[in-house]
Design a protein around this motif. Structure first.
Motif, mmCIF file in Angstrom:
data_model
loop_
_atom_site.group_PDB
_atom_site.id
_atom_site.type_symbol
_atom_site.label_atom_id
_atom_site.label_comp_id
_atom_site.label_asym_id
_atom_site.label_seq_id
_atom_site.Cartn_x
_atom_site.Cartn_y
_atom_site.Cartn_z
ATOM 1 N N SER A 42 63.134 99.211 26.760
ATOM 2 C CA SER A 42 63.405 99.920 25.506
ATOM 3 C C SER A 42 64.823 99.688 25.008
ATOM 4 O O SER A 42 65.041 99.383 23.831
ATOM 5 N N PHE A 43 65.811 99.849 25.890
ATOM 6 C CA PHE A 43 67.201 99.708 25.444
ATOM 7 C C PHE A 43 67.541 98.268 25.086
ATOM 8 O O PHE A 43 68.225 98.013 24.084
ATOM 9 N N GLU A 44 67.081 97.315 25.894
ATOM 10 C CA GLU A 44 67.409 95.913 25.608
ATOM 11 C C GLU A 44 66.775 95.463 24.293
ATOM 12 O O GLU A 44 67.432 94.849 23.448
ATOM 13 N N PHE A 45 65.503 95.768 24.106
ATOM 14 C CA PHE A 45 64.817 95.356 22.878
ATOM 15 C C PHE A 45 65.354 96.116 21.670
ATOM 16 O O PHE A 45 65.446 95.571 20.570
ATOM 17 N N ALA A 46 65.700 97.386 21.854
ATOM 18 C CA ALA A 46 66.242 98.163 20.736
ATOM 19 C C ALA A 46 67.562 97.580 20.260
ATOM 20 O O ALA A 46 67.839 97.555 19.049
ATOM 21 N N HIS A 47 68.403 97.115 21.190
ATOM 22 C CA HIS A 47 69.684 96.514 20.798
ATOM 23 C C HIS A 47 69.467 95.214 20.039
ATOM 24 O O HIS A 47 70.194 94.919 19.083
ATOM 25 N N ILE A 48 68.471 94.438 20.444
ATOM 26 C CA ILE A 48 68.153 93.209 19.704
ATOM 27 C C ILE A 48 67.632 93.562 18.312
ATOM 28 O O ILE A 48 68.079 93.020 17.302
ATOM 29 N N ALA A 49 66.687 94.493 18.269
ATOM 30 C CA ALA A 49 66.051 94.857 17.002
ATOM 31 C C ALA A 49 67.050 95.447 16.012
ATOM 32 O O ALA A 49 67.018 95.132 14.819
ATOM 33 N N ALA A 50 67.967 96.295 16.498
ATOM 34 C CA ALA A 50 68.949 96.910 15.609
ATOM 35 C C ALA A 50 69.840 95.858 14.973
ATOM 36 O O ALA A 50 70.163 95.948 13.779
ATOM 37 N N ARG A 51 70.265 94.873 15.752
ATOM 38 C CA ARG A 51 71.127 93.808 15.205
ATOM 39 C C ARG A 51 70.350 92.897 14.267
ATOM 40 O O ARG A 51 70.943 92.183 13.456
ATOM 41 N N ALA A 52 69.007 92.923 14.377
ATOM 42 C CA ALA A 52 68.178 92.103 13.480
ATOM 43 C C ALA A 52 67.757 92.879 12.235
ATOM 44 O O ALA A 52 66.959 92.381 11.439
ATOM 45 N N GLY A 53 68.270 94.112 12.077
ATOM 46 C CA GLY A 53 68.031 94.862 10.858
ATOM 47 C C GLY A 53 66.991 95.959 10.957
ATOM 48 O O GLY A 53 66.701 96.626 9.956
#
Length: 450
Positions: free
Chosen positions: A178-189
């Motif tokens: 959850s945290f790793e993917f959320a950090h990627i997703a947030a930076r992708a908008g």
């Protein structure tokens, strides 16, 4: 029935491939089987592709940190389809490379679903096989969750293959995924929300640094909802309505995607291990310290398939694959050495750990010198514009040896390796501090942390 194999390996991930290659190269008649493409979770559906996607997040974050310091990040965006293509440039060739390597070591490669039919027999898609030894290294699967609409979630494999990234994403569970993917997703908008049923996520990591990471996550738009239980998920016209309860109150969250991040269990349910007389559970097959089944001496287990109490990490799986193979070849009973193995949550920046937690060290009776340092203002972080970073090093007052190291900050996933080596070799803080590092590098911070 065909000629008896010396070893059949179930699972073509890192543990299984390591063991099969070792035993095949030693002259054993070996077969390996997997229903999925060869390479396992880490190379194809986990660590490696995830960190390739993380590179996009790193670039965006690095530019944003330098805003007003000489870099203009406006207009800098992640092209999701191009980033996915870059990922596939690594993952697509893996199965063929793995299979060719195995074949080169004399290993017979099988494709299909394996299922035990007896203590020394199994079938692959109905075809019978017999072996003197088996290594079960079948990996892990998402933990089953029980709420209405759970089947509407996607898992980590599907997330890593998304053709497009939706705007609103809800992650179920407060773990690595959850945290790793959320950090990627947030930076992708995207706007990610993590829903965790407990008061504290990532319990295997230092609580002070976890809170620092959560605060840093909030600054980039990752919302964490603690002590919140999922009641149901429903979908209508591509929009998901997630019913939750928190503090005794029911409410709903609308989102465009729901992702399973609520942990994993050993993927053993379909192997019919009962026919082999094997004892197992969600954490894997019950094994002795040398990785042999406690119930069937013909069967060994490694990686996520072995209930060793160790961490579910790829390097651990590789170690166990090597040790299991060596024990089978030599008829030995050597246990793997798990000392000094680090782990990290690859958020941006990353959260890393090796050795004991502060509470664990104190419970074990150590007289602990806790050396906490906020490094947010240090040169190595000032240089890149980061202000959120810290380290907590645990030293035994009686002998000066390092008991544990906990770090949150840029490049600390690399720096933690020094502490892992120190723990493995039994080095003291004074000995590690005596190292002269390249300056100015992040490694040169090590001495000041001690």
């Amino acid at each position: 029935m065909e000629e008896i194999y010396d070893l059949i390996v179930i699972g073509a991930g890192m543990a299984g491939v390591t063991a099969a290659n070792k035993c095949g190269a030693a002259g054993w008649r070996v077969a390996i089987v997997d229903a999925l493409p060869y390479g396992g979770t880490c190379a194809l559906r986990g660590c490696d592709p995830k960190k390739i996607l993380r590179r996009g997040a790193e670039i965006v974050d690095a530019a944003q940190l330098m805003q007003g310091k000489g870099i203009d990040p406006h207009g800098l965006t992640i092209n999701w389809s191009d980033l996915m293509a870059h990922k596939r440039g690594f993952t697509d060739p893996v199965p063929d490379k793995m299979e060719k390597g195995l074949t080169g070591n004399g290993v017979e490669t099988l494709h299909g679903a394996a299922r035990f039919t007896g203590t020394n027999t199994l079938e692959v898609d109905g075809k019978p096989y017999e072996a003197r030894r088996f290594l079960v290294a079948a990996g892990a699967m998402p933990r089953p969750v029980r709420f209405d609409g759970a089947d509407l979630m996607i898992d980590s494999t599907e997330f890593l293959n998304l053709k497009a990234l939706p705007k609103r994403i809800l992650f179920v569970g407060g773990g690595f995924v959850s945290f790793e993917f959320a950090h990627i997703a947030a930076r992708a908008g995207a706007a990610p929300v993590i829903v965790d049923r407990g008061p504290r996520p990532l319990r295997a990591f230092d609580p002070d640094l976890v809170e620092m990471m959560i605060e840093r996550s909030a600054r980039i738009g990752v919302e964490l909802q603690r002590e919140t239980e999922i009641v149901s998920v429903a979908e209508n016209g591509g929009v998901f309505t997630v019913e939750v309860t928190s503090g005794g109150q029911a409410r709903t969250i609308e989102t465009d995607l729901v992702v399973h991040g609520a942990g994993r269990i050993a993927a053993l349910a379909d192997l019919n291990l009962e026919a082999a007389g094997v004892t197992y559970g969600d954490k894997g097959i019950a094994v002795a310290p040398h990785l042999q089944s406690t119930a069937n001496s013909a069967i060994f287990a490694a990686g996520d398939s072995a209930d060793t109490g160790g961490m579910p990490l790829t390097p651990v799986a590789v170690i166990e694959g090597k040790v299991a193979a060596s024990n089978m070849l030599k008829d030995a009973q050597v246990a793997p050495d798990y000392a000094g193995i680090p782990t990290a949550v690859f958020t941006v920046p990353e959260l890393a750990r090796v050795g004991l937690l502060e509470a664990e060290a104190k419970e074990a009776g150590h007289d602990v010198d806790v050396r906490f340092t906020d490094t947010g203002g240090w040169y190595s972080n000032y240089r890149i514009g980061e202000t959120s970073a810290a380290a907590k090093i645990l030293v035994d007052k009686s002998d000066g040896k390092i008991l544990g190291a906990h770090m949150f900050g840029p490049e600390y996933g690399e720096l933690i390796n020094f502490f892992g080596l120190a723990i493995k070799l039994g080095l003291t803080a004074k000995q590690l501090r005596s190292m002269t590092a390249v300056y100015p590098s992040v490694g040169s911070d090590l001495g000041s942390l001690l």
